[in-house]
Design a protein around this motif. Structure first.
Motif, PDB file in Angstrom:
ATOM      1  N   ARG A 139       0.835  -1.211   0.000  1.00 40.59           N
ATOM      2  CA  ARG A 139       0.000   0.000   0.000  1.00 40.59           C
ATOM      3  C   ARG A 139       0.864   1.253   0.000  1.00 40.59           C
ATOM      4  NH1 ARG A 139      -3.333  -2.938   4.319  1.00 40.59           N
ATOM      5  NH2 ARG A 139      -4.901  -4.048   3.081  1.00 40.59           N
ATOM      6  N   LYS A 140       1.936   1.256   0.776  1.00 38.49           N
ATOM      7  CA  LYS A 140       2.858   2.397   0.815  1.00 38.49           C
ATOM      8  C   LYS A 140       3.477   2.643  -0.569  1.00 38.49           C
ATOM      9  CE  LYS A 140       7.094   2.295   2.545  1.00 38.49           C
ATOM     10  NZ  LYS A 140       8.181   2.034   3.474  1.00 38.49           N
ATOM     11  N   ASN A 141       3.584   1.587  -1.370  1.00 37.93           N
ATOM     12  CA  ASN A 141       4.192   1.685  -2.700  1.00 37.93           C
ATOM     13  C   ASN A 141       3.161   1.785  -3.822  1.00 37.93           C
ATOM     14  OD1 ASN A 141       7.310   1.452  -2.625  1.00 37.93           O
ATOM     15  ND2 ASN A 141       6.580   0.099  -1.016  1.00 37.93           N
ATOM     16  N   GLY A 142       1.950   2.227  -3.489  1.00 35.10           N
ATOM     17  CA  GLY A 142       0.968   2.546  -4.507  1.00 35.10           C
ATOM     18  C   GLY A 142       0.003   1.453  -4.900  1.00 35.10           C
ATOM     19  N   TYR A 143       0.038   0.325  -4.222  1.00 35.47           N
ATOM     20  CA  TYR A 143      -0.895  -0.763  -4.515  1.00 35.47           C
ATOM     21  C   TYR A 143      -2.185  -0.533  -3.727  1.00 35.47           C
ATOM     22  CZ  TYR A 143       2.800  -3.348  -6.851  1.00 35.47           C
ATOM     23  OH  TYR A 143       3.786  -3.733  -7.728  1.00 35.47           O
ATOM     24  N   VAL A 144      -3.304  -0.896  -4.336  1.00 37.55           N
ATOM     25  CA  VAL A 144      -4.597  -0.759  -3.678  1.00 37.55           C
ATOM     26  C   VAL A 144      -5.289  -2.115  -3.636  1.00 37.55           C
ATOM     27  CG1 VAL A 144      -4.882   1.679  -4.299  1.00 37.55           C
ATOM     28  CG2 VAL A 144      -5.760  -0.087  -5.825  1.00 37.55           C
ATOM     29  N   ASP A 145      -6.035  -2.330  -2.578  1.00 35.12           N
ATOM     30  CA  ASP A 145      -6.794  -3.566  -2.440  1.00 35.12           C
ATOM     31  C   ASP A 145      -7.809  -3.649  -3.577  1.00 35.12           C
ATOM     32  OD1 ASP A 145      -5.569  -2.904   0.035  1.00 35.12           O
ATOM     33  OD2 ASP A 145      -6.952  -4.216   1.093  1.00 35.12           O
ATOM     34  N   CYS A 146      -7.925  -4.801  -4.191  1.00 35.74           N
ATOM     35  CA  CYS A 146      -8.894  -4.949  -5.275  1.00 35.74           C
ATOM     36  C   CYS A 146      -9.679  -6.252  -5.173  1.00 35.74           C
ATOM     37  CB  CYS A 146      -8.211  -4.828  -6.638  1.00 35.74           C
ATOM     38  SG  CYS A 146      -7.123  -6.198  -7.047  1.00 35.74           S
ATOM     39  N   GLY A 147      -9.440  -7.022  -4.135  1.00 31.44           N
ATOM     40  CA  GLY A 147     -10.177  -8.259  -3.967  1.00 31.44           C
ATOM     41  C   GLY A 147      -9.533  -9.115  -2.902  1.00 31.44           C
ATOM     42  N   SER A 148     -10.097 -10.291  -2.721  1.00 35.89           N
ATOM     43  CA  SER A 148      -9.551 -11.205  -1.723  1.00 35.89           C
ATOM     44  C   SER A 148      -9.944 -12.635  -2.070  1.00 35.89           C
ATOM     45  CB  SER A 148     -10.061 -10.840  -0.329  1.00 35.89           C
ATOM     46  OG  SER A 148     -11.470 -10.939  -0.276  1.00 35.89           O
ATOM     47  N   LEU A 149      -9.278 -13.538  -1.410  1.00 36.17           N
ATOM     48  CA  LEU A 149      -9.514 -14.972  -1.594  1.00 36.17           C
ATOM     49  C   LEU A 149      -9.487 -15.599  -0.211  1.00 36.17           C
ATOM     50  CD1 LEU A 149      -9.646 -17.484  -3.503  1.00 36.17           C
ATOM     51  CD2 LEU A 149      -7.148 -17.477  -3.440  1.00 36.17           C
ATOM     52  N   LEU A 150     -10.480 -16.414   0.071  1.00 35.71           N
ATOM     53  CA  LEU A 150     -10.521 -17.080   1.364  1.00 35.71           C
ATOM     54  C   LEU A 150     -10.573 -18.587   1.147  1.00 35.71           C
ATOM     55  CD1 LEU A 150     -10.608 -16.765   4.408  1.00 35.71           C
ATOM     56  CD2 LEU A 150     -13.097 -16.588   4.259  1.00 35.71           C
ATOM     57  N   LEU A 151      -9.459 -19.238   1.463  1.00 37.75           N
ATOM     58  CA  LEU A 151      -9.375 -20.691   1.366  1.00 37.75           C
ATOM     59  C   LEU A 151      -9.655 -21.295   2.743  1.00 37.75           C
ATOM     60  CD1 LEU A 151      -6.168 -20.995  -0.835  1.00 37.75           C
ATOM     61  CD2 LEU A 151      -8.537 -21.305  -1.565  1.00 37.75           C
ATOM     62  N   PRO A 152     -10.265 -22.461   2.791  1.00 38.19           N
ATOM     63  CA  PRO A 152     -10.564 -23.083   4.082  1.00 38.19           C
ATOM     64  C   PRO A 152      -9.305 -23.239   4.940  1.00 38.19           C
ATOM     65  CG  PRO A 152     -11.623 -24.289   2.294  1.00 38.19           C
ATOM     66  CD  PRO A 152     -10.713 -23.277   1.654  1.00 38.19           C
ATOM     67  N   GLY A 153      -9.412 -22.805   6.180  1.00 36.76           N
ATOM     68  CA  GLY A 153      -8.310 -22.956   7.126  1.00 36.76           C
ATOM     69  C   GLY A 153      -7.160 -21.984   6.946  1.00 36.76           C
ATOM     70  N   GLU A 154      -7.298 -21.019   6.055  1.00 34.63           N
ATOM     71  CA  GLU A 154      -6.226 -20.057   5.783  1.00 34.63           C
ATOM     72  C   GLU A 154      -6.692 -18.645   6.130  1.00 34.63           C
ATOM     73  OE1 GLU A 154      -3.109 -20.568   4.441  1.00 34.63           O
ATOM     74  OE2 GLU A 154      -3.437 -22.734   4.457  1.00 34.63           O
ATOM     75  N   PRO A 155      -5.761 -17.746   6.462  1.00 31.03           N
ATOM     76  CA  PRO A 155      -6.138 -16.340   6.618  1.00 31.03           C
ATOM     77  C   PRO A 155      -6.554 -15.767   5.260  1.00 31.03           C
ATOM     78  CG  PRO A 155      -3.952 -16.759   7.541  1.00 31.03           C
ATOM     79  CD  PRO A 155      -4.363 -17.983   6.781  1.00 31.03           C
ATOM     80  N   LEU A 156      -7.246 -14.672   5.278  1.00 34.86           N
ATOM     81  CA  LEU A 156      -7.683 -14.000   4.061  1.00 34.86           C
ATOM     82  C   LEU A 156      -6.476 -13.594   3.212  1.00 34.86           C
ATOM     83  CD1 LEU A 156     -10.265 -12.727   2.670  1.00 34.86           C
ATOM     84  CD2 LEU A 156      -9.500 -10.581   3.708  1.00 34.86           C
ATOM     85  N   GLU A 157      -6.519 -13.902   1.934  1.00 29.51           N
ATOM     86  CA  GLU A 157      -5.491 -13.485   0.976  1.00 29.51           C
ATOM     87  C   GLU A 157      -5.985 -12.197   0.333  1.00 29.51           C
ATOM     88  OE1 GLU A 157      -1.798 -14.190  -1.097  1.00 29.51           O
ATOM     89  OE2 GLU A 157      -2.704 -15.473   0.417  1.00 29.51           O
ATOM     90  N   ILE A 158      -5.225 -11.112   0.506  1.00 36.32           N
ATOM     91  CA  ILE A 158      -5.599  -9.814  -0.055  1.00 36.32           C
ATOM     92  C   ILE A 158      -4.948  -9.664  -1.423  1.00 36.32           C
ATOM     93  CG2 ILE A 158      -5.504  -7.316   0.262  1.00 36.32           C
ATOM     94  CD1 ILE A 158      -5.044  -7.900   3.293  1.00 36.32           C
ATOM     95  N   ILE A 159      -5.755  -9.354  -2.428  1.00 34.56           N
ATOM     96  CA  ILE A 159      -5.245  -9.125  -3.782  1.00 34.56           C
ATOM     97  C   ILE A 159      -5.049  -7.609  -3.931  1.00 34.56           C
ATOM     98  CG2 ILE A 159      -5.616  -9.499  -6.244  1.00 34.56           C
ATOM     99  CD1 ILE A 159      -5.668 -12.101  -4.533  1.00 34.56           C
ATOM    100  N   LEU A 160      -3.876  -7.226  -4.422  1.00 30.16           N
ATOM    101  CA  LEU A 160      -3.538  -5.807  -4.563  1.00 30.16           C
ATOM    102  C   LEU A 160      -3.182  -5.490  -6.009  1.00 30.16           C
ATOM    103  CD1 LEU A 160      -1.697  -6.625  -1.563  1.00 30.16           C
ATOM    104  CD2 LEU A 160      -2.650  -4.341  -1.435  1.00 30.16           C
ATOM    105  N   LEU A 161      -3.551  -4.289  -6.440  1.00 33.99           N
ATOM    106  CA  LEU A 161      -3.391  -3.841  -7.823  1.00 33.99           C
ATOM    107  C   LEU A 161      -2.625  -2.530  -7.860  1.00 33.99           C
ATOM    108  CD1 LEU A 161      -4.495  -3.744 -10.915  1.00 33.99           C
ATOM    109  CD2 LEU A 161      -6.299  -2.326  -9.925  1.00 33.99           C
ATOM    110  N   LYS A 162      -1.799  -2.361  -8.879  1.00 34.91           N
ATOM    111  CA  LYS A 162      -1.163  -1.072  -9.124  1.00 34.91           C
ATOM    112  C   LYS A 162      -1.276  -0.763 -10.604  1.00 34.91           C
ATOM    113  CE  LYS A 162       2.891   1.764  -8.349  1.00 34.91           C
ATOM    114  NZ  LYS A 162       4.223   1.840  -7.716  1.00 34.91           N
ATOM    115  N   GLU A 163      -1.819   0.397 -10.903  1.00 37.36           N
ATOM    116  CA  GLU A 163      -1.899   0.886 -12.286  1.00 37.36           C
ATOM    117  C   GLU A 163      -0.537   1.464 -12.639  1.00 37.36           C
ATOM    118  OE1 GLU A 163      -4.422   0.471 -14.307  1.00 37.36           O
ATOM    119  OE2 GLU A 163      -5.990  -0.127 -12.881  1.00 37.36           O
ATOM    120  N   LEU A 164       0.005   1.095 -13.784  1.00 36.86           N
ATOM    121  CA  LEU A 164       1.336   1.564 -14.183  1.00 36.86           C
ATOM    122  C   LEU A 164       1.273   2.810 -15.068  1.00 36.86           C
ATOM    123  CD1 LEU A 164       3.086  -1.839 -14.928  1.00 36.86           C
ATOM    124  CD2 LEU A 164       3.114  -0.488 -12.807  1.00 36.86           C
ATOM    125  N   THR A 165       0.112   3.091 -15.638  1.00 37.17           N
ATOM    126  CA  THR A 165       0.026   4.244 -16.539  1.00 37.17           C
ATOM    127  C   THR A 165      -0.496   5.468 -15.834  1.00 37.17           C
ATOM    128  OG1 THR A 165      -2.178   3.493 -17.183  1.00 37.17           O
ATOM    129  CG2 THR A 165      -0.335   2.852 -18.586  1.00 37.17           C
TER     130      THR A 165
END
Length: 134
Positions: free
Chosen positions: A108-134
């Protein structure tokens, strides 16, 4: 120095990267999807990526040896990768991190923003992050 890994780096990467099988690591090196970083000839760390939906660069692994953490190398290597992806014509990049890991704050400090997540059984939430390059 940052450069694409070659097969001469295979043993070094295999020694440290226990999150990928040997054959997949070799394929990643051949496809120029692994970057290595050195500081005064000392191996610092690596970045490994693949393509999400066969077109969006997705950083699978950003890793630094313990003694090189917290010294700005992560920002340097990430920016280098982003510049390389922009040269390839990519408009955005993705990565992910577990919700219980500190890496989310780095991205996040480097310009990535949260754009989704994935929750697998027995695992913590996986946060998907996006950065626009243009």
């Amino acid at each position: 120095m940052i450069r694409y890994a070659d097969q001469n780096d295979f043993e070094l990467l295999r020694e440290h990267d226990r999150h990928i099988g040997e054959s997949e690591l070799k394929r990643g090196i051949d496809a120029q999807r692994v970057l290595v970083m050195f500081e005064q000839d000392a191996f610092v760390g690596w970045l490994r990526f693949n393509l999400f939906w066969d077109e969006i660069p997705f950083m699978n692994m950003l890793y630094f040896l313990e003694e090189y953490r917290g010294k700005g190398f992560g920002t340097q290597l990430t920016r280098h990768w982003e510049e390389e992806m922009a040269k390839r014509g990519c408009e955005r990049v993705l990565t992910s991190t577990l919700s219980n890991e500190q890496a989310q704050f780095f991205y996040r400090k480097n310009g990535y923003v949260d754009c989704g997540s994935l929750l697998l059984p027995g695992e913590p939430l996986e946060i998907i992050l996006l950065k626009e390059l243009t």
